[in-house]
Design a protein around this motif. Structure first.
Motif, PDB file in Angstrom:
ATOM      1  N   LEU A   3     135.090 -60.742  56.115  1.00 27.98           N
ATOM      2  CA  LEU A   3     135.512 -59.784  55.097  1.00 27.98           C
ATOM      3  C   LEU A   3     136.879 -60.195  54.571  1.00 27.98           C
ATOM      4  N   THR A   5     139.773 -59.016  51.866  1.00 28.41           N
ATOM      5  CA  THR A   5     140.198 -57.944  50.964  1.00 28.41           C
ATOM      6  C   THR A   5     140.687 -58.466  49.611  1.00 28.41           C
ATOM      7  N   SER A   7     138.992 -60.622  47.897  1.00 27.66           N
ATOM      8  CA  SER A   7     137.803 -61.014  47.154  1.00 27.66           C
ATOM      9  C   SER A   7     137.435 -59.948  46.120  1.00 27.66           C
ATOM     10  N   GLU A   9     134.642 -59.103  45.164  1.00 24.29           N
ATOM     11  CA  GLU A   9     133.485 -58.361  45.654  1.00 24.29           C
ATOM     12  C   GLU A   9     133.891 -57.223  46.576  1.00 24.29           C
ATOM     13  N   TYR A  10     135.113 -57.310  47.122  1.00 17.52           N
ATOM     14  CA  TYR A  10     135.622 -56.243  47.978  1.00 17.52           C
ATOM     15  C   TYR A  10     136.432 -55.236  47.164  1.00 17.52           C
ATOM     16  N   TYR A  11     137.452 -55.744  46.462  1.00 16.93           N
ATOM     17  CA  TYR A  11     138.375 -54.788  45.840  1.00 16.93           C
ATOM     18  C   TYR A  11     137.811 -54.103  44.608  1.00 16.93           C
TER      19      TYR A  11
END
Length: 245
Positions: A3, A5, A7, A9-11
Motif C-alpha cells: 500500500l 499513500t 499512489s 489509486e490510493y489518494y
C-alpha cells in the motif's frame, strides 16, 4: 499487498472522502497553531518534532505559527460515536481512550469583556499575597479603545460567581495582539511556549508557570474586575484555551 499513500489509486479515495464531508458542511477551516519547519517550509506533526524541538526532516528548530487549517466536525457525531462504543467487544482501557478522544463535554460558555488597566489597576506590589490571590480593583469604564471579549468554557457553570481570575494558554489567539501586552509579558510567554514545544506537554504537572497579562476581565454578572493571567497549565486543544480560577 503493498500500500502506497502517494499512489493516485490510493489518494483519490481520500480526496473523494474529503469532498463528501465538505459538501455536507462537515469540513471547515480555521486558524490553528502548528509546528512549522522554517527550512522545508512545511507543517510538522508533533511526532515529527524531536525532544529538542527540531524537525526530523531538516533538523531546524520548529516554530509555532498560526496557519489556516482544515478540520472535520467530529463533535457533531459525539453521541453516535459514544453509543457505538458500547456495542464493541474491546478492552475497557481501549474504550476509555476512545471516549477521551471523542471528548464530549457538557457545560456553558461565558464571555468576559476585557479592559486594559495597566496604567491604573496594577496588582499591589506591597501585598504579601501571591498574584493569583490578590484583589485588584475593578476596571475603569473609560478605556481608551474597546478590547475584545474573552470566552471561557466550563463544565461547572455554578462556580462562575466564585471566579477570582482567568487564565489563558500561551497559545491563545489573544496573544497574537502583541500591542496589548508589555515586552516583559511577551518574553515570558515565549519562554512558556518554548518549554511546551521542546521539553514537555500541556499535561505536564511537574511545574506550573504563569504571568499577569496586564489585562482585566469584567465579570458578566457582578461587573467586578478579575485579572487575566497567561499560564502554561491551560491546555490549548480543549474548550476555548481559557479557564476560570
Amino acid at each position: 499487498m503493498e500500500l502506497s499513500t502517494c499512489s493516485p489509486e490510493y489518494y483519490k479515495w481520500t480526496q473523494w472522502l474529503f469532498l463528501q464531508l465538505f459538501r455536507r458542511g462537515l469540513a471547515y477551516q480555521k486558524q490553528a497553531l502548528v509546528n512549522w519547519d522554517p527550512v522545508d517550509k512545511t507543517v510538522l506533526a508533533n511526532e515529527q518534532v524531536d525532544d529538542e524541538g527540531r524537525s526530523w526532516r531538516s533538523g531546524a528548530l520548529a516554530e509555532k505559527r498560526y496557519l489556516l487549517q482544515w478540520f472535520f466536525k467530529i463533535t457533531h457525531y459525539a453521541e453516535q460515536l459514544l453509543s457505538g462504543l458500547e456495542t464493541l467487544e474491546w478492552p475497557a482501557s481501549v474504550k476509555l481512550m476512545q471516549t477521551e478522544w471523542i471528548g464530549k463535554s457538557e457545560g456553558a460558555f461565558f464571555d468576559f469583556q476585557l479592559r486594559n488597566t495597566l496604567e491604573h489597576h496594577h496588582p499591589s506590589s506591597s501585598s504579601s499575597s501571591s498574584p493569583s490571590s490578590s484583589s485588584p480593583s475593578s476596571p475603569s469604564s473609560s478605556s481608551s479603545s474597546p478590547l475584545p471579549s474573552l470566552r471561557v468554557f466550563t463544565t461547572r457553570p455554578e462556580t462562575l460567581f466564585g471566579v477570582n481570575f482567568l487564565a489563558v494558554s500561551p497559545e491563545h489567539p489573544l496573544l497574537l495582539k502583541t500591542e496589548l501586552f508589555s515586552e516583559s509579558v511577551m518574553a515570558t510567554v515565549e519562554e512558556m511556549r518554548s518549554r511546551l514545544s521542546h521539553h514537555s506537554t500541556n499535561n505536564d504537572s511537574s511545574s506550573k508557570h504563569g504571568v499577569f497579562s496586564g489585562l482585566y476581565a469584567v465579570h458578566p454578572f457582578t461587573g467586578s474586575g478579575v485579572p487575566v493571567y497567561v499560564a502554561d497549565y491551560v491546555v490549548s486543544d480543549y474548550g476555548t484555551k481559557a479557564v476560570m480560577g
